[in-house]
Design a protein around this motif. Structure first.
Motif, PDB file in Angstrom:
ATOM      1  N   GLU A  44      -4.590 -27.368 -12.224  1.00 20.89           N
ATOM      2  CA  GLU A  44      -5.728 -27.097 -11.344  1.00 20.89           C
ATOM      3  C   GLU A  44      -6.856 -28.094 -11.588  1.00 20.89           C
ATOM      4  O   GLU A  44      -7.474 -28.590 -10.640  1.00 20.89           O
ATOM      5  N   ALA A  45      -7.102 -28.403 -12.854  1.00 26.71           N
ATOM      6  CA  ALA A  45      -8.167 -29.358 -13.182  1.00 26.71           C
ATOM      7  C   ALA A  45      -7.823 -30.761 -12.680  1.00 26.71           C
ATOM      8  O   ALA A  45      -8.675 -31.468 -12.121  1.00 26.71           O
ATOM      9  N   ILE A  46      -6.582 -31.168 -12.888  1.00 24.09           N
ATOM     10  CA  ILE A  46      -6.146 -32.497 -12.449  1.00 24.09           C
ATOM     11  C   ILE A  46      -6.214 -32.605 -10.929  1.00 24.09           C
ATOM     12  O   ILE A  46      -6.805 -33.542 -10.379  1.00 24.09           O
ATOM     13  N   ASP A  47      -5.609 -31.652 -10.235  1.00 20.87           N
ATOM     14  CA  ASP A  47      -5.563 -31.708  -8.775  1.00 20.87           C
ATOM     15  C   ASP A  47      -6.959 -31.600  -8.164  1.00 20.87           C
ATOM     16  O   ASP A  47      -7.255 -32.240  -7.149  1.00 20.87           O
ATOM     17  N   GLY A  48      -7.830 -30.788  -8.780  1.00 20.39           N
ATOM     18  CA  GLY A  48      -9.192 -30.660  -8.270  1.00 20.39           C
ATOM     19  C   GLY A  48      -9.959 -31.964  -8.372  1.00 20.39           C
ATOM     20  O   GLY A  48     -10.667 -32.358  -7.435  1.00 20.39           O
ATOM     21  N   TRP A  49      -9.812 -32.656  -9.512  1.00 21.54           N
ATOM     22  CA  TRP A  49     -10.503 -33.939  -9.692  1.00 21.54           C
ATOM     23  C   TRP A  49      -9.971 -34.975  -8.709  1.00 21.54           C
ATOM     24  O   TRP A  49     -10.753 -35.734  -8.111  1.00 21.54           O
ATOM     25  N   ILE A  50      -8.649 -35.030  -8.554  1.00 16.11           N
ATOM     26  CA  ILE A  50      -8.042 -35.986  -7.622  1.00 16.11           C
ATOM     27  C   ILE A  50      -8.548 -35.740  -6.204  1.00 16.11           C
ATOM     28  O   ILE A  50      -8.917 -36.680  -5.486  1.00 16.11           O
ATOM     29  N   THR A  51      -8.579 -34.492  -5.782  1.00 14.31           N
ATOM     30  CA  THR A  51      -9.032 -34.156  -4.431  1.00 14.31           C
ATOM     31  C   THR A  51     -10.472 -34.596  -4.209  1.00 14.31           C
ATOM     32  O   THR A  51     -10.801 -35.236  -3.200  1.00 14.31           O
ATOM     33  N   GLN A  52     -11.338 -34.279  -5.158  1.00 15.70           N
ATOM     34  CA  GLN A  52     -12.765 -34.552  -5.002  1.00 15.70           C
ATOM     35  C   GLN A  52     -13.092 -36.040  -5.100  1.00 15.70           C
ATOM     36  O   GLN A  52     -13.949 -36.546  -4.357  1.00 15.70           O
TER      37      GLN A  52
END
Length: 264
Positions: A44-52
């Protein structure tokens, strides 16, 4: 009699298989290396950073979960470890993307930035004894290998190597969109070689190249010089030229200056 014995034996074996493969039997993977499943919080942390930071502003996808079809099927590769993904991406954005945005603007970077970065944990070994650290495909994708050793705090040379790799690959994307002056190919004509792996850094410098790999082809020379200038810095680049002048080899320094001027 023998026929009945065989039938009973087969029934016995089928019964064992049915008993041992009941769907209700729990499977515990916690003690099996690399098969413990995803860490939901980390994902969740990885995907959230990538998205933002990458997907929304640059329409970029990052693939870090292993997909064998994203790389060469002839190589034996391993996935990147989850704890390496986010630190590497943050450094890549700061060193590569942010600096190009500062120099060329958002529109420049949004136009030319590749839409996919794929991360692989291991290097890709070649038959000539070299290893592939990165690839750029058609201006749309950058493939980064050997990411499982990424740790700037304990392995700074590898950090420099990774930043060099991504600047190298983006250099390919730049000249795939707009080709550089053909004059560049005439500067070191006769000094390119398929046996570049036999050349040392010192030997490459004496011929006007920044790295041994620069000697493999003009396109590689172009992007290796870009990567060296951007990652190692002006003092390092000027130091190569000064060393050649002091060694009585001004021709090498002149070739490096000519390459620099075309790149700039």
């Amino acid at each position: 009699m023998k026929l009945h014995t065989i039938k009973y034996a087969l029934l016995f074996l089928v019964g064992i298989q049915l008993f041992s493969c009941k769907k209700s039997d729990p499977v515990n993977l916690s003690d099996v290396p690399f098969l413990g499943g995803d860490n939901p919080a980390a994902i969740e942390a990885i995907d959230g950073w990538i998205t933002q930071n990458l997907t929304v502003p640059y329409n970029m996808q990052v693939k870090y979960k292993f997909d064998e079809f994203e790389a060469s099927l002839n190589s034996t590769l391993v996935p990147v470890k989850e704890d390496k993904v986010l630190p590497a991406l943050k450094d890549i954005k700061k060193v590569w993307i942010d600096t190009y945005v500062e120099a060329g603007g958002e529109t420049f970077m949004k136009t030319l930035i590749p839409k996919n970065i794929t991360m692989i944990g291991s290097p890709s070994y070649n038959t000539n004894g070299s290893i592939t650290l990165g690839e750029a495909e058609g201006g749309l994708k950058i493939l980064l290998y050997d990411m499982n050793r990424y740790d700037p705090a304990t392995n700074y040379p590898l950090f420099v190597q990774k930043m060099h790799t991504i600047e190298h690959e983006f250099g390919h994307i730049l000249h795939q969109h707009k080709y550089y002056s053909p004059v560049f190919q005439t500067i070191s004509v006769g000094d390119y070689t398929g046996n570049w792996t036999l050349s040392t850094l010192q030997e490459a410098n004496t011929k006007g190249f920044v790295t041994p790999y620069s000697r493999s082809a003009p396109d590689e020379d172009f992007v290796e010089t870009i990567a060296t200038m951007l990652v190692e810095g002006k003092d390092y680049f000027e130091g190569i030229k000064t060393a050649q002048i002091n060694a009585g080899n001004p021709d090498a320094a002149d070739k490096l200056t000519q390459k620099e001027q075309i790149i700039v």
